[in-house]
Design a protein around this motif. Structure first.
Motif, mmCIF file in Angstrom:
data_model
loop_
_atom_site.group_PDB
_atom_site.id
_atom_site.type_symbol
_atom_site.label_atom_id
_atom_site.label_comp_id
_atom_site.label_asym_id
_atom_site.label_seq_id
_atom_site.Cartn_x
_atom_site.Cartn_y
_atom_site.Cartn_z
ATOM 1 N N GLN A 1 0.826 -1.206 0.000
ATOM 2 C CA GLN A 1 0.000 0.000 0.000
ATOM 3 C C GLN A 1 0.862 1.257 0.000
ATOM 4 O OE1 GLN A 1 -2.076 1.114 3.696
ATOM 5 N NE2 GLN A 1 -1.309 -0.784 4.591
ATOM 6 N N HIS A 2 2.114 1.116 0.366
ATOM 7 C CA HIS A 2 3.063 2.221 0.283
ATOM 8 C C HIS A 2 3.987 1.938 -0.898
ATOM 9 C CE1 HIS A 2 1.548 3.422 4.173
ATOM 10 N NE2 HIS A 2 1.844 2.233 4.645
ATOM 11 N N ALA A 3 3.586 2.416 -2.081
ATOM 12 C CA ALA A 3 4.279 2.037 -3.313
ATOM 13 C C ALA A 3 5.772 2.324 -3.251
ATOM 14 C CB ALA A 3 3.646 2.771 -4.505
ATOM 15 N N MET A 4 6.161 3.373 -2.527
ATOM 16 C CA MET A 4 7.581 3.718 -2.475
ATOM 17 C C MET A 4 8.412 2.657 -1.755
ATOM 18 S SD MET A 4 8.254 6.345 -4.209
ATOM 19 C CE MET A 4 9.886 6.768 -3.610
ATOM 20 N N ASP A 5 7.738 1.760 -1.002
ATOM 21 C CA ASP A 5 8.470 0.690 -0.318
ATOM 22 C C ASP A 5 9.183 -0.228 -1.303
ATOM 23 O OD1 ASP A 5 7.519 1.713 1.992
ATOM 24 O OD2 ASP A 5 6.129 0.086 2.456
ATOM 25 N N ILE A 6 8.631 -0.358 -2.496
ATOM 26 C CA ILE A 6 9.193 -1.316 -3.450
ATOM 27 C C ILE A 6 9.604 -0.655 -4.758
ATOM 28 C CG2 ILE A 6 8.084 -3.385 -2.528
ATOM 29 C CD1 ILE A 6 5.815 -2.968 -4.441
ATOM 30 N N LEU A 7 9.683 0.663 -4.785
ATOM 31 C CA LEU A 7 10.133 1.391 -5.977
ATOM 32 C C LEU A 7 11.393 2.189 -5.646
ATOM 33 C CD1 LEU A 7 6.759 2.826 -7.355
ATOM 34 C CD2 LEU A 7 7.985 0.809 -8.178
ATOM 35 N N ASP A 8 12.305 2.237 -6.603
ATOM 36 C CA ASP A 8 13.506 3.061 -6.452
ATOM 37 C C ASP A 8 13.161 4.485 -6.896
ATOM 38 O OD1 ASP A 8 15.912 4.410 -6.683
ATOM 39 O OD2 ASP A 8 17.015 2.668 -7.425
ATOM 40 N N PRO A 9 13.167 5.455 -5.978
ATOM 41 C CA PRO A 9 12.699 6.807 -6.323
ATOM 42 C C PRO A 9 13.527 7.481 -7.414
ATOM 43 C CG PRO A 9 13.768 6.787 -4.168
ATOM 44 C CD PRO A 9 13.611 5.364 -4.572
ATOM 45 N N LYS A 10 14.759 7.045 -7.618
ATOM 46 C CA LYS A 10 15.627 7.722 -8.589
ATOM 47 C C LYS A 10 15.539 7.125 -9.990
ATOM 48 C CE LYS A 10 18.982 9.687 -5.359
ATOM 49 N NZ LYS A 10 18.080 9.554 -4.235
ATOM 50 N N LYS A 11 14.842 5.996 -10.119
ATOM 51 C CA LYS A 11 14.709 5.373 -11.440
ATOM 52 C C LYS A 11 13.509 5.945 -12.189
ATOM 53 C CE LYS A 11 17.090 0.990 -10.846
ATOM 54 N NZ LYS A 11 17.011 -0.482 -11.008
ATOM 55 N N SER A 12 13.549 5.813 -13.499
ATOM 56 C CA SER A 12 12.430 6.271 -14.324
ATOM 57 C C SER A 12 11.361 5.184 -14.387
ATOM 58 C CB SER A 12 12.902 6.590 -15.741
ATOM 59 O OG SER A 12 13.282 5.392 -16.417
ATOM 60 N N VAL A 13 10.181 5.558 -14.898
ATOM 61 C CA VAL A 13 9.112 4.578 -15.099
ATOM 62 C C VAL A 13 9.605 3.460 -16.018
ATOM 63 C CG1 VAL A 13 6.824 4.223 -16.112
ATOM 64 C CG2 VAL A 13 7.272 6.267 -14.723
ATOM 65 N N PHE A 14 10.252 3.842 -17.122
ATOM 66 C CA PHE A 14 10.734 2.854 -18.103
ATOM 67 C C PHE A 14 11.725 1.894 -17.456
ATOM 68 C CE2 PHE A 14 13.585 1.237 -21.316
ATOM 69 C CZ PHE A 14 12.739 0.905 -22.373
ATOM 70 N N ASP A 15 12.705 2.431 -16.717
ATOM 71 C CA ASP A 15 13.727 1.584 -16.096
ATOM 72 C C ASP A 15 13.108 0.633 -15.075
ATOM 73 O OD1 ASP A 15 15.708 2.769 -17.580
ATOM 74 O OD2 ASP A 15 16.258 4.232 -16.029
ATOM 75 N N THR A 16 12.108 1.119 -14.337
ATOM 76 C CA THR A 16 11.465 0.284 -13.322
ATOM 77 C C THR A 16 10.756 -0.901 -13.953
ATOM 78 O OG1 THR A 16 11.134 2.235 -11.909
ATOM 79 C CG2 THR A 16 9.817 0.286 -11.408
ATOM 80 N N VAL A 17 10.030 -0.651 -15.036
ATOM 81 C CA VAL A 17 9.328 -1.735 -15.725
ATOM 82 C C VAL A 17 10.337 -2.656 -16.412
ATOM 83 C CG1 VAL A 17 7.638 -2.305 -17.517
ATOM 84 C CG2 VAL A 17 7.250 -0.329 -16.021
ATOM 85 N N GLN A 18 11.409 -2.078 -16.966
ATOM 86 C CA GLN A 18 12.439 -2.894 -17.624
ATOM 87 C C GLN A 18 13.104 -3.845 -16.635
ATOM 88 O OE1 GLN A 18 16.009 -0.927 -19.235
ATOM 89 N NE2 GLN A 18 15.631 -2.044 -21.156
ATOM 90 N N ASP A 19 13.286 -3.396 -15.379
ATOM 91 C CA ASP A 19 13.871 -4.266 -14.356
ATOM 92 C C ASP A 19 13.026 -5.517 -14.138
ATOM 93 O OD1 ASP A 19 15.960 -2.545 -14.013
ATOM 94 O OD2 ASP A 19 15.189 -1.623 -12.179
ATOM 95 N N ALA A 20 11.703 -5.354 -14.278
ATOM 96 C CA ALA A 20 10.805 -6.498 -14.104
ATOM 97 C C ALA A 20 10.770 -7.380 -15.350
ATOM 98 C CB ALA A 20 9.386 -6.012 -13.771
ATOM 99 N N LEU A 21 11.183 -6.818 -16.495
ATOM 100 C CA LEU A 21 11.200 -7.557 -17.771
ATOM 101 C C LEU A 21 12.577 -7.419 -18.413
ATOM 102 C CD1 LEU A 21 7.825 -6.759 -19.606
ATOM 103 C CD2 LEU A 21 8.719 -9.012 -19.116
ATOM 104 N N PRO A 22 13.607 -7.958 -17.806
ATOM 105 C CA PRO A 22 14.978 -7.699 -18.277
ATOM 106 C C PRO A 22 15.274 -8.189 -19.681
ATOM 107 C CG PRO A 22 14.953 -9.443 -16.626
ATOM 108 C CD PRO A 22 13.579 -8.853 -16.642
ATOM 109 N N THR A 23 14.530 -9.192 -20.179
ATOM 110 C CA THR A 23 14.824 -9.740 -21.508
ATOM 111 C C THR A 23 13.915 -9.182 -22.598
ATOM 112 O OG1 THR A 23 13.337 -11.623 -21.143
ATOM 113 C CG2 THR A 23 15.654 -11.888 -20.475
#
Length: 541
Positions: A400-422
């Motif tokens: 419920q606290h989204a920032m708990d599992i998001l890196d605040p310094k990364k972009s939206v694209f980089d965050t999603v790419q981390d979940a889909l590295p290939t």
């Protein structure tokens, strides 16, 4: 009571309103709906004078008391909770002092005219004091705080000792206490649990006699409280004479009628333009051609409003897990305290999560629901007992606290790419677009996003992975009603297992097949849907 007439308002390059009008009549119950950024909160600020319109008129009947609850609490410190709430009724306290002074003045001899004037002012003050509930101010303040989940044992606590979400409840209590003529509520249910939402709903329906204007992302709350719905979209305000469900049906009917009128007009225009093009060069038809040109110039063209952007996604077919997804046996959790003591959260929790279950974890605020989900998701360990994840279970966790599992310094694209590295760039951009991040939006840093945007990023990262157990802690927080409905449809179609905490009753009623209630540190399992749980537990709302 309040009239907004031909209002024009622009923020930067965005035109929010172009000659829009709105009336708030005595005793009316109105809900504002529309996409984020359309101008719902701006309407509140125009009414309270925090913003000025660029054009048009705003008229408010004299002596109208307005109470405004927004998503910002301001500074709260130096008082107890009860004193903070009582302070919100400052004008009532001033009235009490004025009444006392006038009563003293009446004991002094004076002329008849002077006494008549004093008696008139005294009568008006007493009437207003009574209307504002001045004679039972403190008992009402205590009752409202308790209704919103802050019990008598906390009324004398310093207000600064409460977290931001609880301060929002304290601010809301202060607004309700003043019993205004017009109550403006901007997302009042955001920080409330189900019990507090039900209490507020009943208070607004049964106790509050003034006019109400509110925004709310809770479908069921809107349906039960409002009698009129105003859509804020396409630079204007459109009124519908019913609750949220009525609005949805009526909007579709109106859109179909508009589409039919648009098609008829387009067919007529095409015929007229064809005639003009065909006979423009013929002298014998010159008069007819000119007549039709003038006719076309005078026609008011029907414009179709743009389609509202919305999330578009469905969960991929998950890999099959074993039939026993999570086995729980005598699970307990204790948090260590700063003073060296321990705070029990829950104990003796046993149960079995089966493949395909859609389970709601319910209980009063502070019962340990979020902690239970954290233990299940492996974010923390139980203090005693066992929790065993079954075979071939792949878990995704939404905090419920989204920032708990998001890196605040990364972009939206980089965050999603981390979940889909290939995955390729196109796949990632398409997934981002499904969650309303397109163009340059994908380059936004996480710490620059709103609460709703962060929630959408987390949901996108969940969708990116082959999961068959989703553990969701308040997934609907910060999502508008339309996005909640899309998430609900996706979860309903999801072939895996879902365990969630949510205070959205419509969401729970539409999705869950079983209910776990954490009550006084123990868990009770209800083998039925949310309505079954309400009936069996005696907690029908």
């Amino acid at each position: 009571m309040i009239h907004l007439t031909n209002i024009t308002r622009q923020h930067g390059n965005q035109i929010l309103f172009d000659k829009a009008s709105l009336q708030i009549l005595e005793g009316s119950r109105t809900g504002l709906v529309g996409p984020n950024g359309a101008g719902k909160s701006t309407i509140f600020r125009l009414i309270t004078g925090e913003e000025e319109p660029d054009g048009g008129d705003i008229s408010i009947v004299k002596k109208t008391t307005i109470g405004y609850f927004s998503q910002t609490t301001g500074e709260m410190e130096g008082r107890s909770v009860l004193a903070e709430v009582m302070a919100a009724a400052g004008n009532v306290s001033e009235l009490a002092e004025s009444i006392s002074e006038m009563e003293e003045a009446m004991a002094v001899p004076m002329g008849d005219d002077e006494m008549a004037d004093l008696l008139e002012r005294y009568g008006n003050a007493v009437e207003e004091f009574e209307n504002r509930g001045g004679y039972d101010l403190e008992p009402r303040a205590k009752a409202i705080l308790t209704g919103l989940g802050i019990g008598p044992e906390d009324h004398d606590r310093p207000v600064e000792s409460f977290s931001g979400g609880w301060k929002m409840r304290i601010a809301l209590a202060g607004i309700l206490l003043i019993n205004p003529d017009v109550l403006l509520l901007d997302e009042p249910t955001n920080h409330l649990d189900v019990e507090s939402i039900v209490w507020l709903e009943n208070w607004l329906v049964s106790e509050f006699k003034g006019a109400l204007l509110m925004t709310c992302h809770d479908h069921e709350f809107m349906n039960r409280v409002v009698k009129r719905t105003i859509e804020v979209a396409n630079r204007t305000l459109t009124t519908y004479g019913g609750n949220y469900d009525f609005y949805l049906k009526e909007r579709e009917i109106r859109r179909e009628q508009l589409m039919a009128s648009y098609r008829r007009q387009q067919e007529m225009l095409a015929k007229e333009e064809e005639f003009i093009a065909r006979f423009a060069a013929r002298v014998s038809h010159a008069a007819q051609v000119q007549s039709r040109i003038k006719k076309l110039e005078k026609i008011e063209r029907i414009e179709l409003p743009p389609e509202q952007r919305s999330m578009k996604f469905e969960f991929a077919e998950p890999p099959r897990s074993g039939d026993d997804v999570v086995a729980i046996d005598g699970l307990a959790k204790v948090w260590p305290m700063d003073d060296g003591g321990e705070k029990p959260v829950f104990s003796g929790v046993s149960g079995m999560v089966r493949r395909g279950d859609k389970i709601a974890v319910v209980g009063v605020n502070g019962a340990g629901k979020s902690t239970f989900l954290k233990v299940m998701a492996g974010q923390t360990e139980g203090t005693s007992g066992n929790l065993t994840i079954g075979a071939s279970v792949h878990t995704g966790y939404f905090s419920q606290h989204a920032m708990d599992i998001l890196d605040p310094k990364k972009s939206v694209f980089d965050t999603v790419q981390d979940a889909l590295p290939t995955a390729g760039i196109g796949v990632i951009r398409n997934l981002c677009a499904a969650f309303l991040f397109s163009g340059d939006d994908v380059d936004k840093r996480i710490d620059m996003l709103s609460g709703g945007e962060k929630s959408r990023v987390v949901l996108a990262t969940l969708l990116a992975r082959p999961l068959n157990l989703l553990i969701l802690d308040e997934p609907t927080n910060h999502l508008d009603i339309q996005s909640r409905e899309i998430l609900l449809a996706a979860l309903s179609a999801f072939k895996g297992t879902v365990v969630l905490v949510s205070h959205d009753r419509h969401f729970l009623r539409s999705l869950v097949t079983r209910v776990y209630e954490i009550d006084h540190g123990e868990m009770i399992s209800y083998e039925g849907d949310y309505d079954y749980y309400l009936t069996k537990s005696g907690k029908l709302d």
